[in-house]
Structures are given as structure tokens and as C-alpha cells.
Scaffold this motif. Structure first.
Motif, PDB file in Angstrom:
ATOM      1  N   GLN A 158      -0.114  14.968   9.931  1.00  0.00           N
ATOM      2  CA  GLN A 158       0.190  14.093   8.798  1.00  0.00           C
ATOM      3  C   GLN A 158       1.483  13.345   9.125  1.00  0.00           C
ATOM      4  O   GLN A 158       2.548  13.948   9.240  1.00  0.00           O
ATOM      5  CB  GLN A 158       0.375  14.941   7.532  1.00  0.00           C
ATOM      6  CG  GLN A 158       0.853  14.190   6.320  1.00  0.00           C
ATOM      7  CD  GLN A 158      -0.243  13.372   5.661  1.00  0.00           C
ATOM      8  OE1 GLN A 158      -1.331  13.877   5.400  1.00  0.00           O
ATOM      9  NE2 GLN A 158       0.029  12.104   5.416  1.00  0.00           N
ATOM     10  N   PHE A 188       0.842  -1.188   0.000  1.00  0.00           N
ATOM     11  CA  PHE A 188       0.000   0.000   0.000  1.00  0.00           C
ATOM     12  C   PHE A 188       0.878   1.238   0.000  1.00  0.00           C
ATOM     13  O   PHE A 188       1.797   1.363   0.806  1.00  0.00           O
ATOM     14  CB  PHE A 188      -0.909   0.024   1.234  1.00  0.00           C
ATOM     15  CG  PHE A 188      -1.733   1.276   1.325  1.00  0.00           C
ATOM     16  CD1 PHE A 188      -2.917   1.381   0.611  1.00  0.00           C
ATOM     17  CD2 PHE A 188      -1.315   2.356   2.065  1.00  0.00           C
ATOM     18  CE1 PHE A 188      -3.656   2.551   0.658  1.00  0.00           C
ATOM     19  CE2 PHE A 188      -2.050   3.529   2.120  1.00  0.00           C
ATOM     20  CZ  PHE A 188      -3.228   3.620   1.407  1.00  0.00           C
ATOM     21  N   GLY A 243       0.154   5.319   0.011  1.00  0.00           N
ATOM     22  CA  GLY A 243      -0.827   6.394  -0.008  1.00  0.00           C
ATOM     23  C   GLY A 243      -1.204   6.837   1.384  1.00  0.00           C
ATOM     24  O   GLY A 243      -0.623   6.396   2.370  1.00  0.00           O
ATOM     25  N   ASN A 244      -2.159   7.699   1.406  1.00  0.00           N
ATOM     26  CA  ASN A 244      -2.615   8.298   2.655  1.00  0.00           C
ATOM     27  C   ASN A 244      -3.804   7.501   3.205  1.00  0.00           C
ATOM     28  O   ASN A 244      -4.669   7.110   2.434  1.00  0.00           O
ATOM     29  CB  ASN A 244      -3.100   9.713   2.344  1.00  0.00           C
ATOM     30  CG  ASN A 244      -2.569  10.695   3.324  1.00  0.00           C
ATOM     31  OD1 ASN A 244      -1.979  10.343   4.337  1.00  0.00           O
ATOM     32  ND2 ASN A 244      -2.790  11.961   3.034  1.00  0.00           N
ATOM     33  N   VAL A 245      -3.840   7.286   4.496  1.00  0.00           N
ATOM     34  CA  VAL A 245      -4.992   6.602   5.091  1.00  0.00           C
ATOM     35  C   VAL A 245      -5.664   7.539   6.076  1.00  0.00           C
ATOM     36  O   VAL A 245      -5.003   8.130   6.934  1.00  0.00           O
ATOM     37  CB  VAL A 245      -4.575   5.340   5.867  1.00  0.00           C
ATOM     38  CG1 VAL A 245      -5.803   4.541   6.273  1.00  0.00           C
ATOM     39  CG2 VAL A 245      -3.652   4.489   5.061  1.00  0.00           C
ATOM     40  N   GLU A 246      -6.939   7.646   5.925  1.00  0.00           N
ATOM     41  CA  GLU A 246      -7.700   8.483   6.855  1.00  0.00           C
ATOM     42  C   GLU A 246      -8.922   7.690   7.300  1.00  0.00           C
ATOM     43  O   GLU A 246      -9.617   7.118   6.465  1.00  0.00           O
ATOM     44  CB  GLU A 246      -8.131   9.764   6.144  1.00  0.00           C
ATOM     45  CG  GLU A 246      -8.521  10.857   7.080  1.00  0.00           C
ATOM     46  CD  GLU A 246      -8.816  12.157   6.337  1.00  0.00           C
ATOM     47  OE1 GLU A 246      -9.530  12.968   6.910  1.00  0.00           O
ATOM     48  OE2 GLU A 246      -8.364  12.331   5.192  1.00  0.00           O
ATOM     49  N   ARG A 268      -3.494  11.433  10.411  1.00  0.00           N
ATOM     50  CA  ARG A 268      -3.533  10.772   9.113  1.00  0.00           C
ATOM     51  C   ARG A 268      -2.187  10.094   8.882  1.00  0.00           C
ATOM     52  O   ARG A 268      -1.147  10.616   9.297  1.00  0.00           O
ATOM     53  CB  ARG A 268      -3.782  11.795   8.003  1.00  0.00           C
ATOM     54  CG  ARG A 268      -5.251  12.128   7.815  1.00  0.00           C
ATOM     55  CD  ARG A 268      -5.408  13.342   6.948  1.00  0.00           C
ATOM     56  NE  ARG A 268      -4.797  14.484   7.623  1.00  0.00           N
ATOM     57  CZ  ARG A 268      -4.162  15.476   7.017  1.00  0.00           C
ATOM     58  NH1 ARG A 268      -4.023  15.469   5.731  1.00  0.00           N
ATOM     59  NH2 ARG A 268      -3.651  16.481   7.690  1.00  0.00           N
ATOM     60  N   LEU A 269      -2.217   8.971   8.215  1.00  0.00           N
ATOM     61  CA  LEU A 269      -0.983   8.221   8.014  1.00  0.00           C
ATOM     62  C   LEU A 269      -0.720   8.076   6.523  1.00  0.00           C
ATOM     63  O   LEU A 269      -1.598   7.636   5.783  1.00  0.00           O
ATOM     64  CB  LEU A 269      -1.126   6.842   8.658  1.00  0.00           C
ATOM     65  CG  LEU A 269       0.133   5.997   8.758  1.00  0.00           C
ATOM     66  CD1 LEU A 269       1.137   6.610   9.716  1.00  0.00           C
ATOM     67  CD2 LEU A 269      -0.209   4.587   9.227  1.00  0.00           C
ATOM     68  N   TYR A 270       0.480   8.442   6.108  1.00  0.00           N
ATOM     69  CA  TYR A 270       0.888   8.177   4.730  1.00  0.00           C
ATOM     70  C   TYR A 270       1.883   7.032   4.772  1.00  0.00           C
ATOM     71  O   TYR A 270       2.868   7.093   5.510  1.00  0.00           O
ATOM     72  CB  TYR A 270       1.533   9.411   4.083  1.00  0.00           C
ATOM     73  CG  TYR A 270       1.952   9.131   2.667  1.00  0.00           C
ATOM     74  CD1 TYR A 270       1.068   9.338   1.617  1.00  0.00           C
ATOM     75  CD2 TYR A 270       3.211   8.617   2.380  1.00  0.00           C
ATOM     76  CE1 TYR A 270       1.431   9.052   0.313  1.00  0.00           C
ATOM     77  CE2 TYR A 270       3.577   8.315   1.079  1.00  0.00           C
ATOM     78  CZ  TYR A 270       2.685   8.541   0.050  1.00  0.00           C
ATOM     79  OH  TYR A 270       3.046   8.233  -1.237  1.00  0.00           O
TER      80      TYR A 270
END
Lengths: 183, 212
Positions: B42, A142, A144-147, B63-65
């Protein structure tokens, strides 16, 4: 393929009529069982639409039924009330919006699920993810960004207060002593 | 793994809930205290996403990237380049641009884990230079440095947050060899950053919190 449910309904609920002619018989020779409930390998026993391995679709998909993509799709998917499964051979290049998303194959695009996103082992996802419950298995790739979408659970209504037990005045209460009977 | 991280809101942790193999991390504890002071940050996770870290970081309201830098590096550079240890500057630049496509000062923290040790030195330096650009002032970076060149410690690990004080290191397969850093070389490595704080553990693993 897309109207499988509709065809089933048509056949099942057709009013009884006199015996059909030979030509009609040949036209309607397909029994209902020829449209079996599709049991997918991803654990869903519900009837779902599917895009087969060899199919390549260029364009957007929107609808109100579950969908399994085993082929290739270049475009967005919008199934706000349903579940989308990208199978092991599936490849989606575009955004996905669904109630539930399960990825076993490849997705290049942003995903948004009102409930759950599950990225299975061996899946490859490049894009941002927004979901109430994102689940990512080990050995899934994966980037990308997870929200996470926070759902504010309503606070339980306060319980009606029960009347407090009467306070016994120790001094007012008659003093009782254990009675010892001697034989 | 069946365990799930403890709710990040709990300030104390009972050791009975910690699975076998988990280790105490003072750097993680220090970092968690920083993360608790704000919401909506972030955070970058460069060790590849896992469920434990996702639950922990998002549970704190951030938020996690996620990106697996070691995998991305393996996919971008050829075996020939790794074998010769010759990396063209332009190729490194392309890799960095492709991997860290963020505006300057847009991130509030980076979980680097032990990733830098498993990148060839010029690439690790380029990653760090880019992190310096994309991290906001006053933000932090968490990194680990193994002391040994052999044994199980010399493999890349998937670092999983059990709770605010405990981590689990799960070894993962990778053809990359380890690059060793001394305390001095780690300080030099992060020379652009405002401060470097070391936490020495029993196994001589260096846990580092770096402030941008």
C-alpha cells in the motif's frame, strides 16, 4: 424518460392497421423523430437514459442501459453491463458499479468498473477506485485508493513445430566453382 | 503529457525513450529496487494523483492511495490563517485526522515528493508525525527538498515517474510559498525515523529516502 427505448420500439414495430380515428390521431401525434437519439456532449452517440440538471434522486439505480447523470443522486448505481457518465453538473454520493465510468463532475463514493474508469479534467472524486484501466487526466482531483484489476490474458497456443530444413553436408555436396567465360 | 511510463519490469532503461525535461533520480531508482522486491504494498502518493505514477506503481503490483496534501491544506485552512501563520493545534489535528484516516502501520511506503516544503512548518511537522504512525516498520518515504527560495524551483511540482530511473517535474499553480530546509534541519525533521539517506543532485535538489 427511463422507457425511451421501449416507446420507440412500440411505435416502430406497431403492425399496420386501418386509418386511426381523429382522437387516436391526436393521441398518437408524436412522431418517432420526437425521440431522437441523444447525442451527449461526452462523446457517446448511443441512446442513453439521463438524469437532468435539476433532478435530485434519493435511492439506488440499477439497470441495463447507459446513463448520464447531470443532476444529483444520493444512492448507489449498479450498471454492470453499461456505461455511467457523471456530467459536469452531476453529483453522485454513493457507490458506483458499472462496465465503464466517466466522471466529469463530482463523485463521493467508491467506484468499480469491469473495464475503464476515466476521471476527466476538473472532476472531483473522493473514494476508492477499482478498474481494469483507470485513466486520470491532469487537473482532476482524486482522493482515495486505486487498485487495478489484472486480467490474465490467455497464453497463445504453442505453434506447431515446422520440420527443420535438411542439413546439407558440405563435404558431400559437389564442389562447384564459378564459371568464368572469357571472350 | 503524452508519454507513458516504461514498463516497470524492464531492468534497464535506454535514455532515448526519456522525454526532454526528464531528470535522473537516484532516490527513485533506489526506491524502485525496494518496490520490486514485493507485491501488493500500500503506497501513499501525497502529491496528487497523475497517470504516470498510477501506471508505474500499479504496474509493479501495488495499490496506490492518492491525496493532494497542498490542495487539501489550502481548502481546509483560511487565508487569514495562512497570512498570520498562526495555526491552532486543534485545527491542525482536525486537518490531519480528516486527511490521513488510516489505521496505524497500515501503509508500506509514501511518495511525499516536494510537498512538505509547501506546507507551513507546524502543519508539515504534523503530517510527518502522522506518517510516522501510519507507516509500517521498515517501510520508506521519498521526499525532495529544493534549495532555492526563488525561481521556478520554488514552486510546488507535480512529480511524474517516467521510468525506474527518471522523473519529470511539472510546475503547478499554488499560492503557497516555499519553506527552506538545510541538510541539518531535514535530519532533525525526520529524527523519529530509523534512517535518512541523502542523494544530492546537480541542481542541489536534495532527494531523501527515509526508512521508518
Amino acid at each position: 424518460m427511463w422507457n425511451r427505448n421501449k416507446k420507440e420500439d412500440d411505435i416502430q414495430y406497431r403492425p399496420s392497421s386501418p386509418a386511426p380515428s381523429a382522437s387516436e390521431q391526436s393521441r398518437e401525434a408524436i412522431p418517432v423523430s420526437a425521440y431522437p437519439t441523444r447525442q451527449t456532449e461526452y462523446g457517446s452517440a448511443r441512446v442513453t437514459a439521463s438524469i437532468g440538471k435539476s433532478l435530485v434522486i434519493n435511492g439506488h439505480i440499477q439497470g441495463k442501459e447507459d446513463l448520464v447523470i447531470d443532476g444529483r443522486l444520493e444512492g448507489n448505481v449498479d450498471l454492470p453491463e453499461n456505461r455511467l457518465t457523471v456530467g459536469a453538473t452531476g453529483h453522485v454520493q454513493g457507490g458506483i458499479r458499472a462496465r465503464e465510468i466517466v466522471v466529469v463532475g463530482t463523485v463521493q463514493g467508491n467506484m468499480e468498473a469491469s473495464e475503464r474508469v476515466e476521471i476527466k479534467k476538473g472532476a472531483r472524486v473522493i473514494g476508492d477506485l477499482k478498474a481494469q484501466r483507470p485513466v486520470i487526466e491532469d487537473e482532476a482531483y482524486f482522493k482515495g485508493n486505486v487498485e487495478t484489476i489484472r486480467v490474465d490474458t490467455p497464453k497463445p497456443a504453442p505453434k506447431p513445430q515446422q520440420p527443420a530444413p535438411p542439413i546439407v553436408d558440405a563435404q558431400a555436396a559437389p564442389e562447384t566453382k564459378p564459371e568464368i567465360k572469357r571472350g | 503529457m503524452n508519454w507513458r511510463p516504461q514498463p516497470p519490469t524492464s531492468s534497464t532503461t535506454s535514455s532515448s525513450n526519456v522525454p526532454a525535461g526528464a531528470r535522473r533520480s537516484y532516490a527513485l531508482e533506489s526506491l524502485t529496487n525496494l518496490l520490486r522486491t514485493q507485491e501488493g504494498l500500500q503506497i501513499l502518493d501525497l502529491g496528487g494523483l497523475n497517470q504516470a505514477n498510477l501506471d508505474f506503481v500499479t504496474g509493479l503490483g501495488h495499490r496506490l492511495y492518492a491525496e493532494d496534501i497542498v490542495k487539501a491544506c489550502d481548502a481546509f485552512f483560511t487565508k487569514q490563517e495562512f497570512a498570520n501563520k498562526q495555526f491552532d493545534v486543534h485545527r491542525i489535528g482536525q486537518f490531519i485526522d480528516q486527511t490521513f484516516d488510516f489505521p496505524d502501520q497500515s501503509s508500506d511506503g509514501a511518495l511525499v515528493w516536494d510537498v512538505l516544503q509547501f506546507l507551513p512548518n507546524p502543519i508539515a511537522q504534523a503530517v510527518l508525525d502522522r506518517l510516522y504512525r501510519i507507516l509500517a516498520p521498515e517501510s520508506f518515504l521519498l521526499a525532495f527538498f529544493h534549495p532555492e527560495s526563488g525561481g521556478p524551483a520554488a514552486k510546488p511540482h507535480s512529480c511524474r515517474i517516467i521510468d525506474a530511473k527518471h522523473l519529470m517535474f511539472v510546475p503547478r499553480e499554488s499560492p503557497r510559498t516555499i519553506e527552506l530546509y538545510t541538510t541539518r534541519s531535514i535530519e532533525r525533521f525526520f529524527h523519529k525515523f530509523a534512517s535518512v539517506k541523502f542523494f544530492l543532485t546537480r541542481e542541489n535538489l536534495q532527494e531523501v529516502i527515509v526508512k521508518r
